[in-house]
Design an enzyme around this catalytic site. Structure first.
Site, PDB file in Angstrom:
ATOM      1  N   ARG A  60      16.371  56.899  60.036  1.00  0.00           N
ATOM      2  CA  ARG A  60      15.952  57.933  60.844  1.00  0.00           C
ATOM      3  C   ARG A  60      15.952  59.358  60.514  1.00  0.00           C
ATOM      4  O   ARG A  60      14.636  59.755  60.466  1.00  0.00           O
ATOM      5  CB  ARG A  60      15.342  57.459  62.543  1.00  0.00           C
ATOM      6  CG  ARG A  60      15.424  56.734  62.752  1.00  0.00           C
ATOM      7  CD  ARG A  60      14.003  55.250  62.251  1.00  0.00           C
ATOM      8  NE  ARG A  60      14.076  54.544  60.981  1.00  0.00           N
ATOM      9  CZ  ARG A  60      14.100  54.008  60.371  1.00  0.00           C
ATOM     10  NH1 ARG A  60      12.718  54.242  59.505  1.00  0.00           N
ATOM     11  NH2 ARG A  60      14.565  53.022  59.082  1.00  0.00           N
ATOM     12  N   ASP A 100       3.701  42.186  56.331  1.00  0.00           N
ATOM     13  CA  ASP A 100       4.412  43.190  55.709  1.00  0.00           C
ATOM     14  C   ASP A 100       5.652  43.158  57.713  1.00  0.00           C
ATOM     15  O   ASP A 100       4.975  42.042  58.357  1.00  0.00           O
ATOM     16  CB  ASP A 100       3.324  45.304  56.768  1.00  0.00           C
ATOM     17  CG  ASP A 100       4.310  45.717  56.695  1.00  0.00           C
ATOM     18  OD1 ASP A 100       5.393  45.490  55.797  1.00  0.00           O
ATOM     19  OD2 ASP A 100       4.469  46.619  57.228  1.00  0.00           O
ATOM     20  N   GLU A 101       6.742  43.223  57.085  1.00  0.00           N
ATOM     21  CA  GLU A 101       7.726  43.373  58.040  1.00  0.00           C
ATOM     22  C   GLU A 101       8.026  41.545  58.186  1.00  0.00           C
ATOM     23  O   GLU A 101       8.597  41.384  59.312  1.00  0.00           O
ATOM     24  CB  GLU A 101       7.277  43.709  59.462  1.00  0.00           C
ATOM     25  CG  GLU A 101       7.352  45.327  59.525  1.00  0.00           C
ATOM     26  CD  GLU A 101       7.710  46.061  59.345  1.00  0.00           C
ATOM     27  OE1 GLU A 101       9.158  45.872  59.193  1.00  0.00           O
ATOM     28  OE2 GLU A 101       8.597  47.750  59.314  1.00  0.00           O
ATOM     29  N   GLN A 124      16.717  45.041  58.515  1.00  0.00           N
ATOM     30  CA  GLN A 124      16.737  45.920  59.594  1.00  0.00           C
ATOM     31  C   GLN A 124      15.138  45.278  60.255  1.00  0.00           C
ATOM     32  O   GLN A 124      14.834  45.052  61.383  1.00  0.00           O
ATOM     33  CB  GLN A 124      14.624  46.822  58.493  1.00  0.00           C
ATOM     34  CG  GLN A 124      15.789  48.068  58.358  1.00  0.00           C
ATOM     35  CD  GLN A 124      14.636  49.108  57.934  1.00  0.00           C
ATOM     36  OE1 GLN A 124      13.636  49.814  58.851  1.00  0.00           O
ATOM     37  NE2 GLN A 124      13.421  48.776  56.500  1.00  0.00           N
ATOM     38  N   LYS A 180       7.431  51.140  51.437  1.00  0.00           N
ATOM     39  CA  LYS A 180       6.232  49.797  51.813  1.00  0.00           C
ATOM     40  C   LYS A 180       5.093  49.850  51.787  1.00  0.00           C
ATOM     41  O   LYS A 180       4.320  49.298  50.869  1.00  0.00           O
ATOM     42  CB  LYS A 180       7.501  49.035  52.108  1.00  0.00           C
ATOM     43  CG  LYS A 180       7.296  49.373  53.602  1.00  0.00           C
ATOM     44  CD  LYS A 180       8.238  48.631  54.363  1.00  0.00           C
ATOM     45  CE  LYS A 180       7.747  48.628  55.817  1.00  0.00           C
ATOM     46  NZ  LYS A 180       6.150  48.613  56.324  1.00  0.00           N
ATOM     47  N   THR A 181       4.364  50.644  52.257  1.00  0.00           N
ATOM     48  CA  THR A 181       3.039  50.653  52.798  1.00  0.00           C
ATOM     49  C   THR A 181       2.908  51.490  51.593  1.00  0.00           C
ATOM     50  O   THR A 181       1.490  50.855  51.833  1.00  0.00           O
ATOM     51  CB  THR A 181       3.193  51.564  54.128  1.00  0.00           C
ATOM     52  OG1 THR A 181       3.504  51.636  55.134  1.00  0.00           O
ATOM     53  CG2 THR A 181       1.622  52.006  54.542  1.00  0.00           C
TER      54      THR A 181
END
Length: 659
Positions: free
Chosen positions: A592, A213-214, A244, A29-30
């Site tokens: 993770r 973002d987020e 998330q 996504k970044t």
């Protein structure tokens, strides 16, 4: 577009209307945000100065800025706004301070300042937990975008009414101090933008395109700020993942992703489901787990990585045995496979679970880094110097005065400060201005008056010199002329201790070194926004951290301990019916792991001096059995594991003897 998969390309190219990118864990996504900014600027769709990219941590903003710097050449990104929600709110209020009823150079109260003021306002005889309750209720009201009057109207219980009344008094005190707190940095801009159409038009012209973002972590006030800035055209890209969303306890509302579709009927949704991080086995387990939560827009993560080894599930006697097993496995993999210590991470639900792990790792000589230690900006000498900077910039900042006047300690005791506060209140002055008043000083005892006058003269001198000094020079001048450095030397047990604390002040000066055009108030306010995530990174060490702290990170080997009902899912969440968020928390932990994953639980625990039986986490039954390897379920594989570890043990002993 080189290297982007088709959904990523679609997310970058859609620029003429509202867009929601549902980005699964590890889906790049970044990179999508960075490429979209490059596309908007490079194609001439929007100049950099009219683009704002909003993140949730300064660390994320810093990493994104570095990536954009590498992606765009020269000064193409000049004027781009890339910051947190709170930093954007601060910038808004610095420009629109008059409309918000603030004077230039206003202060930003940190958590300690806020706590001190609310504590002072609590009625005598308040319950022991009243301070935390009131502080949380006020913060919740502000995060919901409520003014003190609206909070009072919305109050339903006596506890909520008391908190709303204290909210009103607290806000009046902030106004008299020419200050705001963190929550005001969002609430006040929202209040002004929603009330004034002309102001909305001005800021929509200033910010032509928004990237958030987020987005699943936004609270109600942050969502309203996004909507006020984007307007009906909705020129924005929101990137988020409902799976998330793990911060409801601090006000995050994952339903904001659903609300986007209601507020913007033409919202386009793009799903990023290809994961570039994890083995497929890990992803199948994560998908199966999160499928037990309801979804408006279900996703299914996949990867072109190999399956890898099955997920190990360990049953342990108790937390000590569990920690010993984890430490031994880490030590074995480090030795047998030459894996760096930094490849390993141990995750837990609560920070108290780290104690047994620390002991077990220490016994084996394994270096580790425990996240959540004292952050740089929380160090006493750093907070003291920031209080001086705030007071230099804002003579009406009483909280800064009270901290600075005692840093270092001088002949100004509690009785003198109480008397000075009374005099200031009657004269309608701040403490700092009262300290400069001849009339007020005459009403203090001679020794106290001399001490207060000396402090006031020091502040005035620094205030005059602030215009002539660079920010870094001002930090150094404060450290020396306030007497802080001399006091640190006197307080330190040895030279090494003094040099460590002095180095913190020198590092603070370096932080300021690049901000040559900012005044001390702006510098102190900007630093107040820096989060604990800005603490220095760990080196080649095993990482120990909570599941909440692990979001956004990745490791080759991941251990999740404490997989018992009552721990994960947490007992309070079970009682309050918040199992879905606990499931999302475990989902974050599982995703993770890049290569291998271990899940462990204890059969027993010591509670109140008695051994109690524990029940394995219900989430273990939600994972596909074919992806797991439980202890004893595959004797042949267990025997191979034991043989491998025994061989490694003999090799280590032989190497030790040969050495």
């Amino acid at each position: 577009m080189h290297g982007l998969n088709p959904p990523q390309q679609a997310a970058v190219l859609h620029c003429d209307g509202p867009l929601l990118v549902l980005a699964g864990a590890g889906s790049g996504k970044t990179r999508v945000i960075v490429e979209k900014i490059a596309h908007l600027i490079g194609r001439g769709i929007m100049p950099a100065r009219r683009i704002a990219a909003i993140t949730f941590t300064n660390k994320a903003a810093r990493e994104m800025r570095e990536r954009i710097g590498k992606r765009l050449k020269g000064d193409a990104a000049e004027g781009l706004t890339l910051c947190t929600f709170h930093a954007l709110g601060l910038r808004f209020l610095q420009i629109e301070h008059e409309k918000a009823g603030l004077r230039r150079g206003f202060s930003v109260f940190d958590a300690d300042d806020t706590t001190a003021q609310i504590k002072d306002l609590l009625p005598a005889g308040a319950a022991p937990d009243a301070l935390d309750n009131v502080r949380n209720l006020i913060s919740r009201a502000k995060n919901a975008g409520l003014s003190p009057e609206q909070a009072l109207e919305a109050a339903r219980s006596p506890r909520e009414r008391m908190a709303a009344e204290l909210y009103l008094k607290y806000q009046q005190r902030l106004t008299s101090f020419n200050a705001v707190d963190f929550d005001d940095l969002i609430r006040l801009p929202v209040q002004l933008l929603e009330a004034e159409d002309e102001l909305q038009r001005t800021w929509r012209e200033r910010i032509g395109y928004l990237l958030v973002d987020e987005c699943q972590d936004t609270n109600d006030a942050q969502y309203r700020l996004l909507k006020a800035l984007a307007g009906p055209k909705g020129l924005f890209t929101c990137v988020g993942d409902d799976d998330q969303s793990i911060y409801a306890w601090r006000g995050a509302n994952p339903d904001n992703l659903l609300q986007l579709g209601k507020d913007y009927p033409h919202l386009r949704i793009v799903k990023l489901e290809q994961n570039y991080r994890c083995s497929n086995r890990v992803l199948r387990a994560a998908n199966a787990l999160i499928a037990h939560n309801p979804h408006e827009h279900p996703k299914k993560l996949w990867s072109d990585q190999p399956d890898g080894e099955r997920i190990r599930v360990w049953e342990c006697r108790d937390a000590a045995h569990e920690a010993e097993k984890v430490a031994a496995e880490i030590h074995f993999l480090h030795t047998a496979r030459q894996a760096p210590w930094s490849d390993f991470c141990v995750l837990f639900r609560g920070n108290h679970q780290s104690r047994a792990l620390e002991k077990a790792l220490q016994l084996l000589g394994v270096p580790y880094h425990l996240s959540g230690g004292t952050a740089f900006l929380d160090r006493g000498e750093v907070k003291d110097l920031l209080a001086w900077l705030r007071l230099i910039a804002n003579p009406d900042d009483d909280a800064a005065f009270l901290r600075a006047v005692g840093a270092p300690k001088r002949e100004i005791g509690a009785a003198t400060l109480t008397r000075l506060a009374d005099l200031a209140r009657h004269a309608h002055l701040s403490l700092s201005r009262a300290a400069e008043s001849v009339g007020a000083l005459k009403q203090l005892g001679p020794r106290a008056a001399n001490a207060v006058e000396g402090f006031a003269r020091c502040v005035q001198g620094l205030r005059q010199d602030a215009a002539k000094l660079t920010p870094a020079q001002l930090v150094q001048a404060v450290a020396e002329r306030s007497g802080m450095l001399a006091a640190l030397r006197a307080q330190s047990k040895d030279e090494a201790g003094f040099l460590r604390r002095k180095a913190n002040l020198e590092e603070l000066a370096q932080w300021f070194d690049g901000a040559r055009n900012a005044g001390p108030g702006e510098l102190a306010a900007s630093l107040a926004l820096l989060s604990h995530a800005d603490k220095g990174e760990a080196g080649n060490q095993v990482r120990l951290m909570s599941l909440h702290a692990a979001k956004g990170l990745e490791f080759r080997y991941v251990f999740i301990v404490g997989m018992e009902d009552g721990t994960l899912p947490h007992e309070a969440s079970l009682e309050e019916g918040r199992v879905e968020e606990e499931r999302r928390l475990l989902y974050v932990g599982i995703t993770r792991a890049k290569e291998r994953l271990w899940l462990s639980y204890s059969r027993e625990a010591q509670r109140w001096g008695e051994r109690v039986r524990l029940k394995p986490s219900r989430f273990l039954d939600e994972l596909p059995a074919e992806e797991l390897q439980r202890d004893g379920a595959d004797p042949e594989l267990d025997a191979a594991h034991k043989k491998e570890r025994a061989s490694a043990g003999f090799a280590a002993i032989k190497a030790l003897l040969d050495g």
